[in-house]
Design a protein around this motif. Sequence first.
Motif, PDB file in Angstrom:
ATOM      1  N   GLN A 104      75.167  16.843  28.347  1.00  0.00           N
ATOM      2  CA  GLN A 104      75.758  16.089  27.236  1.00  0.00           C
ATOM      3  C   GLN A 104      75.718  16.891  25.935  1.00  0.00           C
ATOM      4  OE1 GLN A 104      73.688  12.294  27.607  1.00  0.00           O
ATOM      5  NE2 GLN A 104      75.476  11.472  28.644  1.00  0.00           N
ATOM      6  N   ASN A 105      76.295  18.068  25.958  1.00  0.00           N
ATOM      7  CA  ASN A 105      76.346  18.902  24.760  1.00  0.00           C
ATOM      8  C   ASN A 105      77.696  18.688  24.088  1.00  0.00           C
ATOM      9  OD1 ASN A 105      75.040  20.562  27.230  1.00  0.00           O
ATOM     10  ND2 ASN A 105      73.825  20.818  25.382  1.00  0.00           N
ATOM     11  N   GLN A 106      77.664  18.079  22.916  1.00  0.00           N
ATOM     12  CA  GLN A 106      78.914  17.782  22.203  1.00  0.00           C
ATOM     13  C   GLN A 106      79.334  18.985  21.364  1.00  0.00           C
ATOM     14  OE1 GLN A 106      79.876  14.339  22.784  1.00  0.00           O
ATOM     15  NE2 GLN A 106      78.139  14.617  24.152  1.00  0.00           N
ATOM     16  N   GLY A 127      84.771  13.867  30.579  1.00  0.00           N
ATOM     17  CA  GLY A 127      83.503  13.988  29.851  1.00  0.00           C
ATOM     18  C   GLY A 127      83.737  13.926  28.362  1.00  0.00           C
ATOM     19  N   ALA A 128      84.279  12.794  27.892  1.00  0.00           N
ATOM     20  CA  ALA A 128      84.709  12.703  26.493  1.00  0.00           C
ATOM     21  C   ALA A 128      83.538  12.592  25.515  1.00  0.00           C
ATOM     22  CB  ALA A 128      85.649  11.521  26.323  1.00  0.00           C
ATOM     23  N   GLY A 129      82.361  12.217  25.969  1.00  0.00           N
ATOM     24  CA  GLY A 129      81.181  12.160  25.095  1.00  0.00           C
ATOM     25  C   GLY A 129      81.367  11.186  23.951  1.00  0.00           C
ATOM     26  N   ASN A 185      84.752  13.488  19.955  1.00  0.00           N
ATOM     27  CA  ASN A 185      85.212  14.438  18.924  1.00  0.00           C
ATOM     28  C   ASN A 185      86.529  15.092  19.321  1.00  0.00           C
ATOM     29  OD1 ASN A 185      82.999  13.963  17.307  1.00  0.00           O
ATOM     30  ND2 ASN A 185      81.795  15.662  18.153  1.00  0.00           N
ATOM     31  N   LEU A 186      86.614  15.524  20.575  1.00  0.00           N
ATOM     32  CA  LEU A 186      87.855  16.138  21.069  1.00  0.00           C
ATOM     33  C   LEU A 186      88.932  15.077  21.294  1.00  0.00           C
ATOM     34  CD1 LEU A 186      89.444  18.578  22.240  1.00  0.00           C
ATOM     35  CD2 LEU A 186      88.218  18.260  24.395  1.00  0.00           C
ATOM     36  N   THR A 187      88.511  13.917  21.770  1.00  0.00           N
ATOM     37  CA  THR A 187      89.465  12.842  22.082  1.00  0.00           C
ATOM     38  C   THR A 187      90.298  12.460  20.857  1.00  0.00           C
ATOM     39  OG1 THR A 187      87.580  12.000  23.336  1.00  0.00           O
ATOM     40  CG2 THR A 187      89.610  10.714  23.426  1.00  0.00           C
ATOM     41  N   ILE A 209      87.944  10.270  30.255  1.00  0.00           N
ATOM     42  CA  ILE A 209      86.991   9.764  31.251  1.00  0.00           C
ATOM     43  C   ILE A 209      85.577  10.116  30.805  1.00  0.00           C
ATOM     44  CG2 ILE A 209      86.215   9.953  33.646  1.00  0.00           C
ATOM     45  CD1 ILE A 209      89.076  10.671  34.403  1.00  0.00           C
ATOM     46  N   GLU A 210      84.678   9.155  30.908  1.00  0.00           N
ATOM     47  CA  GLU A 210      83.271   9.398  30.563  1.00  0.00           C
ATOM     48  C   GLU A 210      82.417   8.553  31.523  1.00  0.00           C
ATOM     49  OE1 GLU A 210      81.280  11.364  28.431  1.00  0.00           O
ATOM     50  OE2 GLU A 210      79.749  10.261  29.533  1.00  0.00           O
ATOM     51  N   ARG A 211      81.332   9.174  31.995  1.00  0.00           N
ATOM     52  CA  ARG A 211      80.504   8.481  32.974  1.00  0.00           C
ATOM     53  C   ARG A 211      79.455   7.577  32.329  1.00  0.00           C
ATOM     54  NH1 ARG A 211      77.060  11.915  37.203  1.00  0.00           N
ATOM     55  NH2 ARG A 211      75.931  12.325  35.289  1.00  0.00           N
ATOM     56  N   ASP A 212      78.955   8.003  31.179  1.00  0.00           N
ATOM     57  CA  ASP A 212      77.814   7.338  30.543  1.00  0.00           C
ATOM     58  C   ASP A 212      78.257   6.069  29.803  1.00  0.00           C
ATOM     59  OD1 ASP A 212      75.675   6.632  28.874  1.00  0.00           O
ATOM     60  OD2 ASP A 212      74.989   8.725  28.765  1.00  0.00           O
ATOM     61  N   LYS A 213      77.739   4.910  30.255  1.00  0.00           N
ATOM     62  CA  LYS A 213      78.198   3.630  29.687  1.00  0.00           C
ATOM     63  C   LYS A 213      77.867   3.505  28.207  1.00  0.00           C
ATOM     64  CE  LYS A 213      78.484   0.792  33.800  1.00  0.00           C
ATOM     65  NZ  LYS A 213      77.593   0.965  34.934  1.00  0.00           N
ATOM     66  N   GLN A 257      85.769   4.499  32.298  1.00  0.00           N
ATOM     67  CA  GLN A 257      84.376   4.786  32.641  1.00  0.00           C
ATOM     68  C   GLN A 257      84.295   5.136  34.121  1.00  0.00           C
ATOM     69  OE1 GLN A 257      81.606   2.593  34.257  1.00  0.00           O
ATOM     70  NE2 GLN A 257      80.339   4.416  33.989  1.00  0.00           N
ATOM     71  N   GLY A 258      83.641   6.247  34.428  1.00  0.00           N
ATOM     72  CA  GLY A 258      83.474   6.595  35.832  1.00  0.00           C
ATOM     73  C   GLY A 258      83.090   8.043  36.009  1.00  0.00           C
ATOM     74  N   ASP A 259      82.824   8.380  37.271  1.00  0.00           N
ATOM     75  CA  ASP A 259      82.457   9.744  37.632  1.00  0.00           C
ATOM     76  C   ASP A 259      83.742  10.481  38.030  1.00  0.00           C
ATOM     77  OD1 ASP A 259      81.727  12.056  38.935  1.00  0.00           O
ATOM     78  OD2 ASP A 259      79.991  11.154  39.915  1.00  0.00           O
ATOM     79  N   ALA A 260      84.099  11.482  37.244  1.00  0.00           N
ATOM     80  CA  ALA A 260      85.369  12.188  37.465  1.00  0.00           C
ATOM     81  C   ALA A 260      85.439  12.856  38.834  1.00  0.00           C
ATOM     82  CB  ALA A 260      85.585  13.216  36.369  1.00  0.00           C
TER      83      ALA A 260
HETATM   84  N1  SAH Z   1      83.952  16.295  25.288  1.00  0.00           N
HETATM   85  C1  SAH Z   1      82.818  16.114  24.386  1.00  0.00           C
HETATM   86  C2  SAH Z   1      81.504  15.974  25.116  1.00  0.00           C
HETATM   87  C3  SAH Z   1      81.152  16.977  26.153  1.00  0.00           C
HETATM   88  S1  SAH Z   1      79.599  16.697  26.871  1.00  0.00           S
HETATM   89  C4  SAH Z   1      82.824  17.246  23.372  1.00  0.00           C
HETATM   90  O1  SAH Z   1      83.605  18.160  23.528  1.00  0.00           O
HETATM   91  O2  SAH Z   1      82.047  17.225  22.444  1.00  0.00           O
HETATM   92  C5  SAH Z   1      80.015  16.319  28.537  1.00  0.00           C
HETATM   93  C6  SAH Z   1      80.167  14.828  28.794  1.00  0.00           C
HETATM   94  O3  SAH Z   1      80.483  14.641  30.174  1.00  0.00           O
HETATM   95  C7  SAH Z   1      78.897  14.015  28.558  1.00  0.00           C
HETATM   96  O4  SAH Z   1      79.203  12.996  27.662  1.00  0.00           O
HETATM   97  C8  SAH Z   1      78.528  13.448  29.940  1.00  0.00           C
HETATM   98  O5  SAH Z   1      77.993  12.139  29.868  1.00  0.00           O
HETATM   99  C9  SAH Z   1      79.851  13.448  30.658  1.00  0.00           C
HETATM  100  N2  SAH Z   1      79.777  13.553  32.126  1.00  0.00           N
HETATM  101  C10 SAH Z   1      78.823  14.162  32.876  1.00  0.00           C
HETATM  102  N3  SAH Z   1      79.135  14.110  34.183  1.00  0.00           N
HETATM  103  C11 SAH Z   1      80.313  13.442  34.276  1.00  0.00           C
HETATM  104  C12 SAH Z   1      81.150  13.058  35.370  1.00  0.00           C
HETATM  105  N4  SAH Z   1      80.822  13.355  36.621  1.00  0.00           N
HETATM  106  N5  SAH Z   1      82.311  12.398  35.106  1.00  0.00           N
HETATM  107  C13 SAH Z   1      82.648  12.100  33.823  1.00  0.00           C
HETATM  108  N6  SAH Z   1      81.889  12.424  32.750  1.00  0.00           N
HETATM  109  C14 SAH Z   1      80.734  13.086  32.968  1.00  0.00           C
END
Ligand code: SAH
Length: 277
Positions: A22-24, A50-52, A55-57, A70-74, A94-97
Amino acid sequence: MLTETKRLLCRDGIWLDRRLGQNQVIDASILKKMIDYAEVTKNDKVLEIGAGVGNLTVMLAEAAGTVTAIERDKKLIRILKERLKGRTNVKVLQGDALEMELPEFNKIVSNLPFSISSRITFKLLGLKFDIAVLMFQKEFAERLVASPGSKNYGRLTVNVYYRAKAELLDEVPPSAFFPQPKVSSAIVRLKPRQPPFEIKDEQLFSRVVRALFQHRNQRVRNALLHSFSEIFPKTKMTKNEIKSFIGSTLPGKFLEARVPELTPEDLGEITNLLTSP
Ligand code: SAH
């Protein structure tokens, strides 16, 4: 952008987990570059994995026709939904990509969680799209673009090369992220293309490439001998029969080469010569 990211996380009492990748990215100029590299316009349907905290979205929403994030973390989904509320061209899922069926898109721009780099790359390369601009760990990015003979050249390089043109565009230091990862990252662009050479049996190609790179310090003759039963699981040939089959099927230039010296085209030619014995 760092202040905004911290404010959003702090307000909701969220602690980012480095182990979940989870590095933004908190450097807007880097996000802007990624969007430019993908040549995003209002005609594009962009996917972000992995929209976190988004910021990018937010920046993609300005540039693209539509964005599916798509983001996994609720916990992060809550932040995302609120932050993107007024934007009619963004959908947050929300889901696992890795597990879910991905929505239709023609471009993908993502700062991916590093632990899923390889699996998500192959999932994407099985789909039809125009351009992917992805942030990877530098070490992984170097494997994608490595030249034959170099230490990073391997199975990943060959399998990606067969399906896409890969370019390493920029190196990105840990200071561009919050929290900071331990290693550098890199922006990679993938453009899917028609395979640059013809393979008669793609599954055999995949087994040959895997088997050979398992013996990457050997010459092809020995590497094939040692992994023959993985390439042809049903074979009933004896060791001597295998030896003479290999010797009579492949030309000397391949037999005596070391595995990492083989170009993807060579590996394709070897596969086509080795049709089921
Ligand atoms: N896109 C953001 C954050 C990137 S961090 C930015 O550029 O700043 C990566 C993100 O992916 C985290 O928020 C994490 O929760 C999410 N993530 C991790 N595994 C994932 C998966 N299998 N499917 C979707 N999202 C996931």
